[in-house]
Scaffold this active site. Structure first.
Site, PDB file in Angstrom:
ATOM      1  N   ARG A  28       1.255  -1.207  -0.115  1.00  0.00           N
ATOM      2  CA  ARG A  28      -0.497  -0.399  -0.067  1.00  0.00           C
ATOM      3  C   ARG A  28       0.485   1.307   0.067  1.00  0.00           C
ATOM      4  NH1 ARG A  28      -2.141   0.832   5.518  1.00  0.00           N
ATOM      5  NH2 ARG A  28      -0.718   2.792   4.985  1.00  0.00           N
ATOM      6  N   HIS A  31      -4.015   4.296   4.020  1.00  0.00           N
ATOM      7  CA  HIS A  31      -4.906   3.314   4.579  1.00  0.00           C
ATOM      8  C   HIS A  31      -6.120   4.277   4.311  1.00  0.00           C
ATOM      9  CE1 HIS A  31      -7.866   0.573   5.950  1.00  0.00           C
ATOM     10  NE2 HIS A  31      -7.994   1.465   6.912  1.00  0.00           N
ATOM     11  N   TYR A  37       3.387   5.851  12.544  1.00  0.00           N
ATOM     12  CA  TYR A  37       3.703   4.019  12.307  1.00  0.00           C
ATOM     13  C   TYR A  37       4.510   3.505  11.148  1.00  0.00           C
ATOM     14  CZ  TYR A  37      -0.082   3.255   9.152  1.00  0.00           C
ATOM     15  OH  TYR A  37      -1.497   3.022   8.390  1.00  0.00           O
TER      16      TYR A  37
HETATM   17  C1  LIG Z   1     -14.972  -5.470  11.440  1.00  0.00           C
HETATM   18  C2  LIG Z   1     -14.170  -4.792  11.676  1.00  0.00           C
HETATM   19  N1  LIG Z   1     -13.412  -3.916  11.866  1.00  0.00           N
HETATM   20  C3  LIG Z   1     -12.204  -3.060  11.960  1.00  0.00           C
HETATM   21  C4  LIG Z   1     -13.120  -1.595  10.772  1.00  0.00           C
HETATM   22  C5  LIG Z   1     -11.743  -1.547  10.728  1.00  0.00           C
HETATM   23  N2  LIG Z   1     -10.738  -1.326   9.477  1.00  0.00           N
HETATM   24  C6  LIG Z   1     -11.547  -0.559   8.655  1.00  0.00           C
HETATM   25  S1  LIG Z   1      -9.485  -1.448   7.489  1.00  0.00           S
HETATM   26  C7  LIG Z   1      -9.409  -2.062   8.343  1.00  0.00           C
HETATM   27  C8  LIG Z   1      -8.065  -2.559   8.011  1.00  0.00           C
HETATM   28  C9  LIG Z   1      -7.934  -3.751   7.581  1.00  0.00           C
HETATM   29  O1  LIG Z   1      -6.843  -4.422   7.050  1.00  0.00           O
HETATM   30  P1  LIG Z   1      -6.649  -5.397   5.585  1.00  0.00           P
HETATM   31  O2  LIG Z   1      -7.816  -6.308   5.557  1.00  0.00           O
HETATM   32  O3  LIG Z   1      -5.391  -5.996   5.596  1.00  0.00           O
HETATM   33  O4  LIG Z   1      -7.129  -4.287   4.059  1.00  0.00           O
HETATM   34  P2  LIG Z   1      -6.774  -3.153   4.502  1.00  0.00           P
HETATM   35  O5  LIG Z   1      -6.769  -2.088   4.880  1.00  0.00           O
HETATM   36  O6  LIG Z   1      -5.225  -3.031   3.726  1.00  0.00           O
HETATM   37  O7  LIG Z   1      -6.639  -3.163   1.986  1.00  0.00           O
HETATM   38  C10 LIG Z   1      -9.465  -2.229   9.664  1.00  0.00           C
HETATM   39  C11 LIG Z   1      -9.074  -2.392  11.200  1.00  0.00           C
HETATM   40  C12 LIG Z   1     -14.100  -2.666   9.657  1.00  0.00           C
HETATM   41  N3  LIG Z   1     -14.109  -2.075   8.318  1.00  0.00           N
HETATM   42  N4  LIG Z   1     -14.552  -3.509   9.830  1.00  0.00           N
END
Ligand SMILES: Cc1ncc(C[n+]2csc(CCOP(=O)(O)OP(=O)(O)O)c2C)c(N)n1
Length: 355
Positions: free
Chosen positions: A259, A263, A272
């Protein structure tokens, strides 16, 4: 490991070297035609420019929170190109290129991030695509359900679903993997391992060496692919789609990527992660590698490149103007477009809001 793509001692399937030269492989690799590669490049470019424009809009206070896809474009576009037009796409939230490769106009995706629920209004018979899913790891179960329904109908359609590596820690994702294996359905699970789940690095997410090897526990094949290499992603997804369609089996593809951006526009990754890590990955930018390939093959000139980038930025700007000028969504729109019929809890919420 996909039997037909024996990687020998390689960490993952990669076809384009850093200078954009196509490596030779001792086995048959599905390849895109020159015209298809050029179209894919244009889509990736649009996804990149749309990202940059969204960040700028966010700074101007004109865009709500937006998740950047910068650096991950090859995963989203390459995987969808391996689908048949009527196959299903079940996205997470970081696959702008996949949505556009499925034919969904950019202004509609922008509407979603702008907070207009019409952005989720994707007639299934037109796009065969579910709306963007924000709850992490919720959508793979939907993908398995659709794949099961298509199996019962013997339609020959398969399902491609995306998730991040962080999502693979969610219980629902393990249920999806397990059901897909047991029910033997044609679904391609595409894990974009961009190495960060907001501020959590992959090594704190899982003790597995790779995400791909998780498929082994559920009894299906998988492959790890260089997610910054469009041609490799397409090749892996094509073989995966063939297994899903012809054998009615699930497969897991891990796109090893990074990425490059924050985020979301509400995040500051400098708090971080080490900027030197980002610099190392900027050199592996999927767009630059594909440009080198196209330039080397004489399919693109420097002048074309500049013209295409400027045109893509213009398209992004026009798409947002259109999204911004659309009428506000109705209260009902907030509840539509995800469920065929509203579950009682949402029906009660809707009635309460109406009152
Ligand atoms: C069930 C849930 N828990 C927490 C969140 C908050 N949240 C949004 S994106 C994210 C991280 C997701 O990481 P990843 O699956 O690796 O996908 P990326 O964002 O890196 O594309 C979190 C914790 C959420 N949207 N849904």
């Amino acid at each position: 490991m996909f039997e037909t793509l024996a990687l020998a001692d390689k960490e993952y399937l990669s076809l384009l070297d850093p200078d954009g030269n196509l490596e030779r492989f001792p086995f048959q690799v599905p390849l895109l035609s020159d015209q298809e590669v050029l179209s894919a490049y244009q889509l990736m470019l649009l996804a990149r420019q749309a990202d940059e424009w969204a960040v700028s809009l966010s700074r101007q206070g004109r865009m709500a929170t937006y998740p950047l896809n910068k650096g991950q474009e090859a995963n989203a576009v390459g995987a969808v190109l391996a689908l048949r037009e009527d196959d299903w796409l079940v996205p997470a939230f970081r696959e702008l290129g996949a949505l556009m490769a499925k034919g969904i106009p950019l202004h509609q995706v922008y509407m979603y991030w702008y907070g207009n629920e019409q952005g989720s209004n994707l007639p299934p018979e037109v796009y065969h695509t579910l709306p963007i899913a924000i709850p992490v790891g919720s959508q793979p179960l939907h993908a398995v359900g659709i794949a099961y329904a298509e199996k019962l109908k013997a339609s020959g359609r398969i399902v491609l679903t995306f998730m991040g590596e962080g999502a693979t820690s969610q219980g629902a994702v393990h249920e999806a993997f397990n059901l897909a294996g047991v029910w033997s359905v044609g679904v391609v699970f595409y894990v974009q391992n961009n190495q960060w789940a907001i501020s959590l690095p992959t090594e704190k997410q899982t003790a597995s060496r790779t995400l791909a090897e998780k498929a082994c526990a559920y009894g299906f094949e998988s492959i790890r692919v260089d997610g910054n290499d469009l041609l490799a992603v397409y090749a892996a997804a094509s073989v995966g789609a063939r297994i899903a369609r012809e054998k009615s089996r699930p497969v897991l593809i891990e796109g090893y990527t990074y990425r490059l951006g924050a985020h979301t526009t509400a995040d500051d990754p400098k708090l971080y992660r080490d900027e030197t890590q980002v610099a190392g990955w900027l050199d592996k930018d999927p767009l630059i590698r594909l440009e080198k390939y196209l330039l080397g093959r004489g399919l693109l000139t420097e002048k074309d490149r500049e013209g295409l980038a400027a045109a893509a930025l213009e398209d992004a700007k026009k798409a947002f103007e259109r999204a911004e000028s659309e009428a506000d969504p109705s209260l009902e729109d907030t509840f539509r477009y995800t469920f065929a019929s509203l579950p009682p809890v949402l029906e009660r919420q809707l009635q309460r809001r109406k009152r």
